[in-house]
Scaffold this motif. Structure first.
Motif, short mmCIF file in Angstrom:
data_model
loop_
_atom_site.label_atom_id
_atom_site.label_comp_id
_atom_site.label_asym_id
_atom_site.label_seq_id
_atom_site.Cartn_x
_atom_site.Cartn_y
_atom_site.Cartn_z
N TRP A 54 57.96 13.53 -54.88
CA TRP A 54 58.57 12.56 -55.79
C TRP A 54 57.55 11.81 -56.63
N ASP A 55 56.48 11.35 -56.04
CA ASP A 55 55.48 10.60 -56.80
C ASP A 55 54.81 11.49 -57.84
N GLU A 56 54.52 12.71 -57.48
CA GLU A 56 53.91 13.65 -58.41
C GLU A 56 54.89 14.00 -59.54
N ALA A 57 56.17 14.14 -59.17
CA ALA A 57 57.19 14.42 -60.18
C ALA A 57 57.30 13.26 -61.18
N LEU A 58 57.25 12.05 -60.68
CA LEU A 58 57.30 10.88 -61.55
C LEU A 58 56.10 10.85 -62.49
N GLU A 76 66.95 7.40 -67.00
CA GLU A 76 67.78 7.83 -65.87
C GLU A 76 66.97 8.72 -64.93
N LEU A 77 66.22 9.65 -65.50
CA LEU A 77 65.39 10.54 -64.69
C LEU A 77 64.33 9.75 -63.94
N LYS A 78 63.67 8.86 -64.63
CA LYS A 78 62.62 8.05 -64.01
C LYS A 78 63.17 7.25 -62.83
N THR A 79 64.33 6.64 -63.02
CA THR A 79 64.96 5.86 -61.94
C THR A 79 65.31 6.75 -60.76
N ALA A 80 65.88 7.92 -61.05
CA ALA A 80 66.25 8.85 -59.97
C ALA A 80 65.03 9.30 -59.19
N LEU A 81 63.93 9.57 -59.90
CA LEU A 81 62.70 9.98 -59.22
C LEU A 81 62.12 8.84 -58.39
N GLN A 82 62.16 7.64 -58.92
CA GLN A 82 61.65 6.48 -58.18
C GLN A 82 62.46 6.25 -56.90
N LYS A 127 64.01 8.58 -55.34
CA LYS A 127 64.01 9.84 -54.58
C LYS A 127 65.44 10.36 -54.38
N ASP A 128 66.20 10.32 -55.46
CA ASP A 128 67.63 10.68 -55.45
C ASP A 128 67.81 12.05 -56.10
N ALA A 129 67.94 13.08 -55.27
CA ALA A 129 68.04 14.45 -55.76
C ALA A 129 69.29 14.67 -56.60
N ARG A 130 70.40 14.12 -56.18
CA ARG A 130 71.66 14.32 -56.92
C ARG A 130 71.58 13.73 -58.32
N HIS A 131 71.13 12.49 -58.42
CA HIS A 131 71.03 11.86 -59.72
C HIS A 131 69.93 12.48 -60.59
N SER A 132 68.88 12.94 -59.98
CA SER A 132 67.83 13.56 -60.78
C SER A 132 68.32 14.88 -61.39
N THR A 133 69.15 15.61 -60.67
CA THR A 133 69.71 16.85 -61.21
C THR A 133 70.53 16.55 -62.46
N HIS A 134 71.36 15.52 -62.39
CA HIS A 134 72.15 15.11 -63.56
C HIS A 134 71.24 14.64 -64.69
N ALA A 135 70.21 13.89 -64.36
CA ALA A 135 69.29 13.36 -65.37
C ALA A 135 68.54 14.50 -66.09
N PHE A 136 68.14 15.51 -65.35
CA PHE A 136 67.47 16.65 -65.97
C PHE A 136 68.39 17.34 -66.97
N ALA A 137 69.65 17.51 -66.59
CA ALA A 137 70.61 18.15 -67.50
C ALA A 137 70.81 17.31 -68.75
N SER A 138 70.91 16.00 -68.59
CA SER A 138 71.08 15.10 -69.75
C SER A 138 69.84 15.12 -70.64
N LEU A 139 68.68 15.10 -70.02
CA LEU A 139 67.42 15.12 -70.75
C LEU A 139 67.33 16.39 -71.59
N ARG A 140 67.61 17.51 -70.99
CA ARG A 140 67.56 18.79 -71.70
C ARG A 140 68.55 18.79 -72.86
N GLN A 141 69.74 18.26 -72.64
CA GLN A 141 70.75 18.24 -73.70
C GLN A 141 70.29 17.39 -74.87
N GLN A 142 69.63 16.28 -74.60
CA GLN A 142 69.12 15.45 -75.69
C GLN A 142 68.02 16.18 -76.47
N CYS A 143 67.22 16.97 -75.78
CA CYS A 143 66.21 17.78 -76.46
C CYS A 143 66.90 18.76 -77.42
N ILE A 144 67.92 19.42 -76.91
CA ILE A 144 68.66 20.38 -77.73
C ILE A 144 69.31 19.68 -78.92
#
Length: 134
Positions: free
Chosen positions: A44-48, A92-98, A100-117
């Protein structure tokens, strides 16, 4: 001779800036995927830390050239999109990583990717593919 040098620089410098931004955005994509791998491995810390590096790549890319031309020739200021990305899905991703919330980080990654697109779509750069996040 002096005019030729000035003309050459006017042609080459924007191309260099564009190549630098392309390099930064590709690096951001690699960092996004690395962040996900670290998160999935429970690091988690490395991911953050990697997520912060990803944010730096995207931020530098946009702040170095905030006004971009769309495929249709219109000019778009990317700073509001960056602010939305930073304060929205990235936060949202940063908060989920801080937390250590796997469920919320999965959602945050999807949202992050969508904003990139979405940003790429606004610019008309639909040929630029954003990797799927496992």
């Amino acid at each position: 001779m002096k005019r030729l040098l000035v003309l050459s620089l006017m042609i080459v410098l924007p191309s260099c800036a564009s190549m630098m931004n392309s390099h930064r955005m590709k690096a951001a994509q690699r960092k996004m995927l690395d962040t996900r791998k670290l998160q999935q491995a429970g690091q988690w810390d490395e991911a953050l830390a990697m997520a912060e590096r990803m944010h730096a790549s995207v931020s530098k890319s946009i702040t170095s050239a905030p006004a971009q031309k769309t495929a249709g020739g219109a000019e778009v200021d990317l700073r509001p999109l960056l602010a939305g990305w930073t304060n929205g899905s990235f936060a949202e991703l940063k908060t989920a990583l801080q937390k250590k919330d796997a469920r919320h980080s999965t959602h945050a990654f999807a949202s992050l990717r969508q904003q990139c697109i979405n940003c790429h779509t606004v610019l008309g750069k639909t040929q630029v593919q954003v990797s799927e996040i496992p």
